[in-house]
Design a protein around this motif. Structure first.
Motif, PDB file in Angstrom:
ATOM      1  N   PHE A  97      -0.858   9.379  -5.012  1.00 42.33           N
ATOM      2  CA  PHE A  97      -0.175  10.502  -4.450  1.00 42.33           C
ATOM      3  C   PHE A  97      -1.315  11.589  -3.798  1.00 42.33           C
ATOM      4  CE2 PHE A  97      -1.364  14.047  -7.172  1.00 42.33           C
ATOM      5  CZ  PHE A  97      -2.200  13.490  -8.298  1.00 42.33           C
ATOM      6  N   LEU A  98      -0.472  12.113  -2.732  1.00 44.87           N
ATOM      7  CA  LEU A  98      -1.124  13.220  -2.099  1.00 44.87           C
ATOM      8  C   LEU A  98      -0.263  14.402  -2.183  1.00 44.87           C
ATOM      9  CD1 LEU A  98      -2.094  11.979   1.443  1.00 44.87           C
ATOM     10  CD2 LEU A  98      -3.674  12.630  -0.209  1.00 44.87           C
ATOM     11  N   PRO A  99      -0.853  15.558  -2.888  1.00 45.20           N
ATOM     12  CA  PRO A  99      -0.058  16.942  -2.889  1.00 45.20           C
ATOM     13  C   PRO A  99      -0.215  17.642  -1.608  1.00 45.20           C
ATOM     14  CG  PRO A  99      -1.979  16.954  -3.985  1.00 45.20           C
ATOM     15  CD  PRO A  99      -2.085  15.918  -3.259  1.00 45.20           C
ATOM     16  N   MET A 100       0.818  18.311  -1.150  1.00 43.30           N
ATOM     17  CA  MET A 100       0.532  19.294  -0.103  1.00 43.30           C
ATOM     18  C   MET A 100       0.010  20.569  -0.864  1.00 43.30           C
ATOM     19  SD  MET A 100       1.529  17.527   2.621  1.00 43.30           S
ATOM     20  CE  MET A 100       1.384  19.056   3.982  1.00 43.30           C
ATOM     21  N   SER A 101      -0.376  21.587   0.009  1.00 40.15           N
ATOM     22  CA  SER A 101      -1.295  22.464  -0.893  1.00 40.15           C
ATOM     23  C   SER A 101      -0.535  23.164  -2.006  1.00 40.15           C
ATOM     24  CB  SER A 101      -1.899  23.516   0.240  1.00 40.15           C
ATOM     25  OG  SER A 101      -0.875  24.359   0.578  1.00 40.15           O
ATOM     26  N   ARG A 155       0.690  -1.249  -0.104  1.00 46.12           N
ATOM     27  CA  ARG A 155      -0.072   0.008   0.068  1.00 46.12           C
ATOM     28  C   ARG A 155       0.835   1.293   0.027  1.00 46.12           C
ATOM     29  NH1 ARG A 155      -1.441  -3.532   3.639  1.00 46.12           N
ATOM     30  NH2 ARG A 155      -0.770  -1.958   5.270  1.00 46.12           N
ATOM     31  N   PRO A 156       1.529   1.490  -1.109  1.00 44.94           N
ATOM     32  CA  PRO A 156       2.593   2.729  -1.225  1.00 44.94           C
ATOM     33  C   PRO A 156       1.674   4.018  -1.306  1.00 44.94           C
ATOM     34  CG  PRO A 156       2.537   1.513  -3.508  1.00 44.94           C
ATOM     35  CD  PRO A 156       1.633   0.614  -2.311  1.00 44.94           C
ATOM     36  N   LEU A 157       2.305   5.029  -0.942  1.00 48.12           N
ATOM     37  CA  LEU A 157       1.759   6.208  -1.061  1.00 48.12           C
ATOM     38  C   LEU A 157       3.017   7.465  -1.255  1.00 48.12           C
ATOM     39  CD1 LEU A 157      -0.733   8.290  -0.855  1.00 48.12           C
ATOM     40  CD2 LEU A 157      -0.178   8.257   1.571  1.00 48.12           C
ATOM     41  N   VAL A 158       2.790   8.332  -2.346  1.00 49.96           N
ATOM     42  CA  VAL A 158       3.655   9.438  -2.365  1.00 49.96           C
ATOM     43  C   VAL A 158       3.009  10.423  -1.679  1.00 49.96           C
ATOM     44  CG1 VAL A 158       5.042  10.603  -4.282  1.00 49.96           C
ATOM     45  CG2 VAL A 158       4.659   8.113  -4.625  1.00 49.96           C
ATOM     46  N   ILE A 159       3.827  11.307  -1.094  1.00 44.88           N
ATOM     47  CA  ILE A 159       3.334  12.652  -0.446  1.00 44.88           C
ATOM     48  C   ILE A 159       4.320  13.681  -1.206  1.00 44.88           C
ATOM     49  CG2 ILE A 159       3.118  14.224   1.448  1.00 44.88           C
ATOM     50  CD1 ILE A 159       1.973  11.814   3.074  1.00 44.88           C
TER      51      ILE A 159
END
Ligand SMILES: Cc1ncc(C[n+]2csc(CCOP(=O)(O)OP(=O)(O)O)c2C)c(N)n1
Ligand SMILES: [Mg+2]
Length: 583
Positions: A249-253, A220-224
């Motif tokens: 992926f999740l972007p910071m604002s 369960r990889p995730l890129v931030i």
């Protein structure tokens, strides 16, 4: 007046500090200065302008500094702000400290008073030990004490601001140095053109391999992505790596737009689920600070293992153990990751190099995120599609979003509490580095400075979405925007207060602001276009019209004073009395 004198007109074979500073800046490609004039830098600014450097004069040094900082972020070249001594310097310091906190390259150059008097505290005009005051808040702080050191001093400032992890640099320029005379030949020789101010810092291959192994074996990889990733201008490499590996992926604002917000792999609409359930997280130019709950439970799970891509070695293990640090500049790191990925995706290579793990797509994980996204998006749609009167944050932002939908070039500046939190979620970005906001500190006051800086360096339209309180911190710069005829449209989310307005008829509370203020009249005083928008069609129309005009405009968007929540989405950070909890 020095500003009226070109170097050739100076008597004999002499030049002075004023000319040398301008020449040193020009030699290093500084083409714009943001500042506020006064003793001892007025002639310096005049000369810079006469010599072809663009000058933007502000109403307050904090905004000038913010403009310089965001110019640095957008261009990877330090933005330069100039101020007068003591109070002007201190006004600029908030922006310099904010730049350092956000890792923006910026140089604050302040004139300073007579050292002999300052050091004996004998009471000079605008007396202050500025170098000492700046040091704790800057990445580096220097003073130029002799005219022959101007070249090297400016070179050091440029290199310190832009290399490694960028930040704010203070450069103290004494009045005496500015006025000092110097032999033209010696002066010429003293100038320094900085070669490769921010050299690439490729990562160690072992570090890349360690990180890749972890990623390839993740279920369960995730890129931030943080704003460091946006700053690196490695958009294509980052996007391709995420797409080829199929990871969410999740972007910071401020990282929104490196991949578009409507990208199928974006996990933004299932943020808590993705963070709480990921087994391996790759942080890219994102720090595990308060904005990511320090990487700790309950948001994060104990078992999650981290890869951290960062240019600063001391960022690693700052809040939580990092299993695979990759220290280097993000662009170089992604080149190395791509090379490893290419090997990993080739069965032939894997046959000969069995130590290279196969990167598999985790379809079940993506499906689970997708389902939750869908549910959350549907829930949000109900809120977005409501059309209450007066407008609330969701409906007004939908109106803004509709006007921006056909304008992908627009830079968005955003500050406030509710205005910021709702804005971050509702205004989609599909280009990198187009969202500029309160950042790491959650600071108010960046609005007009960032808008002016962004317009100055990109030539593109800017829409500043501002809480009514947030706007007040830099509101006088509306005059600056009008003076330079910048394509900046300011939209004020006017709910009569910090977070929300007071009840009708009640006395003003600590969070209350004037009820029904007509902010649009401010810009009319300076010849700009003012709009009063009380419903969503009116707001969309006003914004579309203002953008089409390409001229300065201000839209006063009337928001329900009861709509906001205390502190927006970070209410839990307010200290709570231990006494009350014991009762
Ligand atoms: C320099 C600075 N001073 C004070 C604050 C505290 N603060 C946080 S948000 C905010 C303003 C929120 O009100 P507004 O901008 O009107 O946004 P709203 O929630 O009403 O949309 C303030 C004063 C801050 N973050 N930064
Ligand atoms: Mg408000």
């Amino acid at each position: 007046m020095v500003g009226d004198m070109s170097a050739e007109e100076m008597p004999g074979d002499m030049t002075d500090g004023f000319h040398l500073v301008v020449e040193a800046l020009k030699l290093n490609g500084v083409d714009t200065i943001y500042g506020v004039a006064g003793i001892p830098i007025t002639d310096l600014l005049r000369l810079a302008q006469a010599e072809g450097i663009r000058y933007f004069g502000f109403r307050h040094e904090q905004s000038a500094g913010n403009a310089a900082a965001i110019a640095g972020y957008l261009t990877q070249k330090p933005g330069v702000c100039m101020t007068v001594s003591a109070p002007g310097f201190l006004n600029g310091m908030v922006a310099l400290a904010n730049a350092t906190t956000n890792c923006f390259p910026m140089i604050l150059i302040s004139g300073s008073s007579d050292r002999a008097i300052v050091d004996l505290e004998q009471g000079d005009y605008e007396e202050m030990d500025q170098l000492a005051a700046a040091r704790p808040y800057a990445k580096a702080a220097y003073r130029i004490n002799r005219p022959q050191d101007i070249g090297i001093g400016i070179a050091r400032a440029i290199r310190a601001a832009s290399s490694g992890r960028p930040g704010g640099v203070y450069l103290d320029l004494t009045a005496e140095v500015l006025g000092s005379a110097l032999d033209v030949e010696a002066a010429k020789k003293s100038l320094v053109k900085v070669v490769d101010p921010a050299p690439p810092q490729p990562p160690a291959l072992e570090a890349v391999r360690r990180a890749f192994d972890l990623l390839a074996n993740a279920q369960r990889p995730l890129v931030i992505l943080g704003k460091g990733a946006a700053y690196a201008q490695a958009d294509k490499q980052i996007r391709e790596f995420i797409e080829k590996t199929g990871m969410p992926f999740l972007p910071m604002s401020m990282a929104k737009g490196i991949l578009p917000d409507d990208h199928p792999q974006s996990a933004a609409a299932a943020r808590s689920y993705a963070i709480g359930n990921a087994d391996v997280v790759m942080l890219v130019g994102a720090r595990l600070n308060w904005l990511l709950s320090h990487g700790r439970p309950p948001l994060w799970s104990e078992g999650t293992r981290f890869i951290q891509v960062d240019i600063s070695p001391t960022e690693i293990d700052s809040n939580r153990a990092i299993a695979a640090p990759v220290v280097g500049d993000i662009r170089s790191v992604f080149f190395a990751l791509h090379a490893t990925l290419a090997m990993s995706l080739s069965p032939k290579v894997r046959e000969t190099l069995p130590q290279v793990p196969e990167m598999k797509r985790q379809a079940a994980w993506m499906d689970e995120i997708g389902k939750r996204k869908q549910r959350n998006i549907e829930r949000m749609a109900a809120r977005l599609n409501a059309d209450p009167s007066p407008m609330n944050f969701s409906s007004a932002l939908r109106a803004v979003r509709n006007a921006l939908a056909t304008q992908p070039d627009v830079y968005v500046v955003n500050e406030g509490a509710n205005t910021l939190d709702f804005g971050r979620n509702i205004i989609d970005m599909d280009q990198p580095r187009h969202r500029l906001d309160s950042g790491t500190w959650g600071v108010m006051g960046i609005g007009m400075g960032y808008a002016i800086g962004a317009a100055a360096v990109t030539g593109k339209p800017v829409v500043a979405i501002e809480g009514d309180s947030a706007f007040g911190f830099s509101g006088m710069e509306i005059e600056t925007i009008c003076r330079y005829e910048l394509p900046v449209v300011t939209v004020i989310f006017n709910n009569n207060g910090v977070y929300r307005g007071d009840a009708p008829g009640s006395a003003y509370s600590p969070t209350g602001l004037l009820r029904d203020a007509r902010y649009e009249k401010i810009i009319e005083a300076f010849g700009g276009a003012g709009y009063h928008a009380t419903d969503t069609p009116g707001l969309t129309k006003a914004l579309s019209e203002a953008l089409a005009s390409g001229k300065p405009a201000l839209i006063n968007a009337v928001i329900d004073p009861t709509a906001g929540t205390e502190s927006g989405h970070i209410q839990s950070l307010n200290p709570r009395s231990a006494v009350a909890q014991k009762k």
